[in-house]
Scaffold this motif. Structure first.
Motif, PDB file in Angstrom:
ATOM      1  N   ARG A 294       0.838  -1.203   0.000  1.00 42.30           N
ATOM      2  CA  ARG A 294       0.000   0.000   0.000  1.00 42.30           C
ATOM      3  C   ARG A 294       0.875   1.256   0.000  1.00 42.30           C
ATOM      4  N   ASN A 295       0.511   2.231  -0.821  1.00 41.95           N
ATOM      5  CA  ASN A 295       1.141   3.551  -0.852  1.00 41.95           C
ATOM      6  C   ASN A 295       2.670   3.439  -0.923  1.00 41.95           C
ATOM      7  N   MET A 296       3.148   2.781  -1.978  1.00 42.49           N
ATOM      8  CA  MET A 296       4.576   2.495  -2.080  1.00 42.49           C
ATOM      9  C   MET A 296       5.436   3.754  -2.200  1.00 42.49           C
ATOM     10  N   CYS A 297       4.865   4.837  -2.695  1.00 39.87           N
ATOM     11  CA  CYS A 297       5.627   6.078  -2.859  1.00 39.87           C
ATOM     12  C   CYS A 297       5.490   7.014  -1.662  1.00 39.87           C
ATOM     13  N   ASN A 298       4.831   6.522  -0.602  1.00 37.31           N
ATOM     14  CA  ASN A 298       4.673   7.328   0.614  1.00 37.31           C
ATOM     15  C   ASN A 298       4.079   8.702   0.320  1.00 37.31           C
ATOM     16  N   LEU A 299       2.998   8.714  -0.434  1.00 38.52           N
ATOM     17  CA  LEU A 299       2.353   9.978  -0.782  1.00 38.52           C
ATOM     18  C   LEU A 299       1.563  10.514   0.403  1.00 38.52           C
ATOM     19  N   GLU A 307      -0.276  17.210  -7.420  1.00 43.56           N
ATOM     20  CA  GLU A 307       0.147  18.151  -6.381  1.00 43.56           C
ATOM     21  C   GLU A 307       1.445  17.723  -5.695  1.00 43.56           C
ATOM     22  N   VAL A 308       1.953  16.554  -6.034  1.00 43.81           N
ATOM     23  CA  VAL A 308       3.181  16.060  -5.410  1.00 43.81           C
ATOM     24  C   VAL A 308       4.368  16.474  -6.286  1.00 43.81           C
ATOM     25  N   ASP A 309       5.112  17.473  -5.852  1.00 44.13           N
ATOM     26  CA  ASP A 309       6.177  18.048  -6.677  1.00 44.13           C
ATOM     27  C   ASP A 309       7.286  17.047  -6.991  1.00 44.13           C
ATOM     28  N   ASP A 310       7.582  16.172  -6.048  1.00 46.13           N
ATOM     29  CA  ASP A 310       8.692  15.239  -6.247  1.00 46.13           C
ATOM     30  C   ASP A 310       8.204  13.827  -6.566  1.00 46.13           C
ATOM     31  N   LEU A 311       7.085  13.731  -7.290  1.00 42.04           N
ATOM     32  CA  LEU A 311       6.497  12.420  -7.562  1.00 42.04           C
ATOM     33  C   LEU A 311       7.464  11.532  -8.348  1.00 42.04           C
ATOM     34  N   LYS A 312       8.124  12.092  -9.350  1.00 43.47           N
ATOM     35  CA  LYS A 312       9.047  11.301 -10.156  1.00 43.47           C
ATOM     36  C   LYS A 312      10.169  10.738  -9.297  1.00 43.47           C
ATOM     37  N   GLU A 313      10.729  11.556  -8.420  1.00 51.47           N
ATOM     38  CA  GLU A 313      11.810  11.100  -7.534  1.00 51.47           C
ATOM     39  C   GLU A 313      11.317  10.007  -6.588  1.00 51.47           C
ATOM     40  N   ARG A 314      10.083  10.147  -6.091  1.00 49.40           N
ATOM     41  CA  ARG A 314       9.513   9.122  -5.200  1.00 49.40           C
ATOM     42  C   ARG A 314       9.351   7.791  -5.945  1.00 49.40           C
ATOM     43  N   LYS A 317      12.741   6.131  -6.388  1.00 48.41           N
ATOM     44  CA  LYS A 317      13.300   5.667  -5.124  1.00 48.41           C
ATOM     45  C   LYS A 317      12.609   4.403  -4.609  1.00 48.41           C
ATOM     46  N   ASN A 318      11.307   4.312  -4.828  1.00 51.16           N
ATOM     47  CA  ASN A 318      10.532   3.257  -4.164  1.00 51.16           C
ATOM     48  C   ASN A 318      10.043   2.131  -5.079  1.00 51.16           C
ATOM     49  N   ILE A 319      10.037   2.374  -6.400  1.00 49.03           N
ATOM     50  CA  ILE A 319       9.555   1.355  -7.327  1.00 49.03           C
ATOM     51  C   ILE A 319      10.645   1.135  -8.364  1.00 49.03           C
ATOM     52  N   ASP A 320      11.403   0.058  -8.230  1.00 49.57           N
ATOM     53  CA  ASP A 320      12.517  -0.155  -9.156  1.00 49.57           C
ATOM     54  C   ASP A 320      12.006  -0.509 -10.550  1.00 49.57           C
ATOM     55  N   ARG A 321      12.943  -0.515 -11.536  1.00 53.60           N
ATOM     56  CA  ARG A 321      12.548  -0.674 -12.929  1.00 53.60           C
ATOM     57  C   ARG A 321      11.902  -2.026 -13.197  1.00 53.60           C
ATOM     58  N   ALA A 322      12.344  -3.057 -12.500  1.00 50.64           N
ATOM     59  CA  ALA A 322      11.759  -4.379 -12.714  1.00 50.64           C
ATOM     60  C   ALA A 322      10.289  -4.390 -12.305  1.00 50.64           C
ATOM     61  N   LEU A 323       9.979  -3.789 -11.150  1.00 52.63           N
ATOM     62  CA  LEU A 323       8.590  -3.745 -10.696  1.00 52.63           C
ATOM     63  C   LEU A 323       7.760  -2.820 -11.583  1.00 52.63           C
ATOM     64  N   TRP A 360      -1.696  -2.402  -6.920  1.00 53.85           N
ATOM     65  CA  TRP A 360      -1.307  -2.286  -8.334  1.00 53.85           C
ATOM     66  C   TRP A 360      -1.957  -1.056  -8.971  1.00 53.85           C
ATOM     67  N   LEU A 361      -3.239  -0.830  -8.661  1.00 50.29           N
ATOM     68  CA  LEU A 361      -3.915   0.361  -9.180  1.00 50.29           C
ATOM     69  C   LEU A 361      -3.225   1.635  -8.707  1.00 50.29           C
ATOM     70  N   GLU A 362      -2.771   1.642  -7.457  1.00 50.55           N
ATOM     71  CA  GLU A 362      -2.050   2.810  -6.939  1.00 50.55           C
ATOM     72  C   GLU A 362      -0.785   3.064  -7.750  1.00 50.55           C
ATOM     73  N   VAL A 363      -0.054   2.002  -8.049  1.00 54.86           N
ATOM     74  CA  VAL A 363       1.187   2.149  -8.803  1.00 54.86           C
ATOM     75  C   VAL A 363       0.889   2.675 -10.212  1.00 54.86           C
ATOM     76  N   LEU A 364      -0.118   2.098 -10.889  1.00 58.31           N
ATOM     77  CA  LEU A 364      -0.483   2.600 -12.203  1.00 58.31           C
ATOM     78  C   LEU A 364      -0.891   4.066 -12.136  1.00 58.31           C
ATOM     79  N   SER A 365      -1.552   4.436 -11.060  1.00 59.99           N
ATOM     80  CA  SER A 365      -1.989   5.819 -10.902  1.00 59.99           C
ATOM     81  C   SER A 365      -0.817   6.783 -10.845  1.00 59.99           C
ATOM     82  N   VAL A 366       0.227   6.455 -10.080  1.00 63.56           N
ATOM     83  CA  VAL A 366       1.367   7.370  -9.985  1.00 63.56           C
ATOM     84  C   VAL A 366       2.136   7.428 -11.305  1.00 63.56           C
TER      85      VAL A 366
END
Length: 387
Positions: A294-299, A307-314, A317-323, A360-366
């Motif tokens: 849940r909430n892997m990017c700690n939003l 509204e999350v300025d550093d979304l790309k950096e999050r 940091k938290n979701i590697d390329r394989a995932l 998974w839906l959360e990840v697709l959303s970000v």
């Protein structure tokens, strides 16, 4: 097309050339190329602009150029109709340039190769530049003697084998690919063949180019081992030293070759797409079942993604390329599987939808890709109906 290309070019009265390269590699399910259909509607509005399109003559491309609006505005140039002597002269120039660059980096290559050797190489290319490119890369492998590599390609077919692949006169591109694979893996333990096929298949069947580290994660291999394996066939792939940089075939002819049993006749190297799509699918599902939370990017609570300025950096940091790859591509590998022996897929898919669906839906959303969930569920439902 209208807003980003046609209207600005009309307003500026710019005279220019737009190149669309390798149109046949565009993902397109329309009976006539969608891009060519759109071009046909607008090309007459920008007469000062020339559009240069390249591609292999697949049916949807041929049909696209036959569309009435495009046919009258198009000149077709068939490369195979170019006079063979002109092509051979260009290929000879390419060989000379490539070998001169190699000689400048390696010692002991003065007056090499001979004119006779160049004649044989040019003859064997049969007008295919991709053959010439693969040959130069094969001969220039940093771990081998260029002279010995060239000799392997040019020795009489009656007395010499390259690995165990006999080189024939006027050899085809397929035999060159076979020779490169045999040279790289011919003396290895046959028990390693499944790993070789798995790694090669990951490169040629990946939905988008993936890195050695991602391949290792999805298939459960050691990253360094994957990189070393791919390095041994570097003449076939665009491979970086960085294990996190994507790797992909230099030319589409190699995936076509290695997935066709009539062309890649050696079962040690032939990649069977349904089997290896299944392997990649299982790797994706197992990775998501293991890692999604849940909430892997700690939003922050109560904030939308924009509204999350550093979304790309999050994300980085938290979701590697394989995932990332697994979340966006698993269902595309599901399409490539066959209904036989589906028990493992069904079990993993059930586990994923029951326990990890919302994460998974959360990840697709970000990623800004929530719409892909609809496609994934549609594919899954249709696959389950069939299987």
């Amino acid at each position: 097309m209208n807003k980003l290309i046609v209207q600005p070019l009309k307003k500026s009265a710019t005279s220019t050339v737009i190149v669309i390269d390798a149109l046949d590699e565009c993902k397109d399910e329309e009976p006539a190329s969608a891009i060519l259909s759109v071009l046909g509607q607008f090309v007459s509005q920008i007469p000062m602009v020339k559009i240069f399109v390249t591609g292999r003559p697949e049916p949807r491309i041929r049909e696209g150029f036959r569309l009435p609006l495009l046919a009258q505005a198009t000149d077709v140039f068939v490369l195979h109709e170019v006079e063979s002597g002109q092509v051979n002269n260009d290929i000879r120039l390419f060989f000379r340039h490539g070998f001169a660059e190699l000689a400048s980096r390696r010692g002991g290559l003065d007056d090499w190769p001979t004119a006779e050797q160049l004649d044989v190489l040019c003859d064997r290319t049969a007008g295919l530049f991709v053959y010439a490119v693969a040959t130069v890369r094969f001969i220039g492998h940093r771990d081998n003697s260029p002279k010995k590599q060239l000799d392997r390609l040019l020795q009489s077919p009656r007395s010499v084998f390259e690995g165990k692949t006999k080189l024939k006169a006027n050899t085809t591109l397929d035999s060159l690919y076979t020779s490169i694979l045999q040279e790289a893996f011919g003396d290895d333990d046959p028990e390693d063949d499944p790993k070789v096929r798995s790694v090669l298949s990951a490169v040629v069947l990946a939905v988008d180019p993936i890195s050695p580290s991602t391949i290792a994660t999805l298939l459960g291999f050691d990253t360094e081992e994957v990189h070393i394996l791919l390095s041994s066939v570097h003449s076939l792939f665009a491979l970086q030293e960085d294990i996190d940089r994507p790797v992909q075939p230099f030319h589409k002819s190699f995936p076509d070759f290695i997935t066709d049993p009539t062309r890649c006749a050696n079962p040690r190297f032939h990649v069977c797409p349904p089997d290896h799509h299944k392997e990649l699918l299982v790797g994706c599902l197992e990775l998501m079942n293991r890692r999604l939370e849940r909430n892997m990017c700690n939003l922050p609570d109560g904030m939308i993604n924009s509204e999350v300025d550093d979304l790309k950096e999050r994300i980085e940091k938290n979701i590697d390329r394989a995932l990332q790859y697994a979340c966006r591509s698993w269902y595309k590998h599901l399409v490539g599987t066959t209904p036989e022996d589906t028990s493992k897929i069904t079990f993993l898919l059930h586990e994923f939808l029951e326990g990890k669906f919302l994460f998974w839906l959360e990840v697709l959303s970000v990623f800004g890709a929530a719409r892909e969930a609809v496609d994934a569920l549609d594919v899954s439902a249709r696959w389950l109906d069939v299987s």
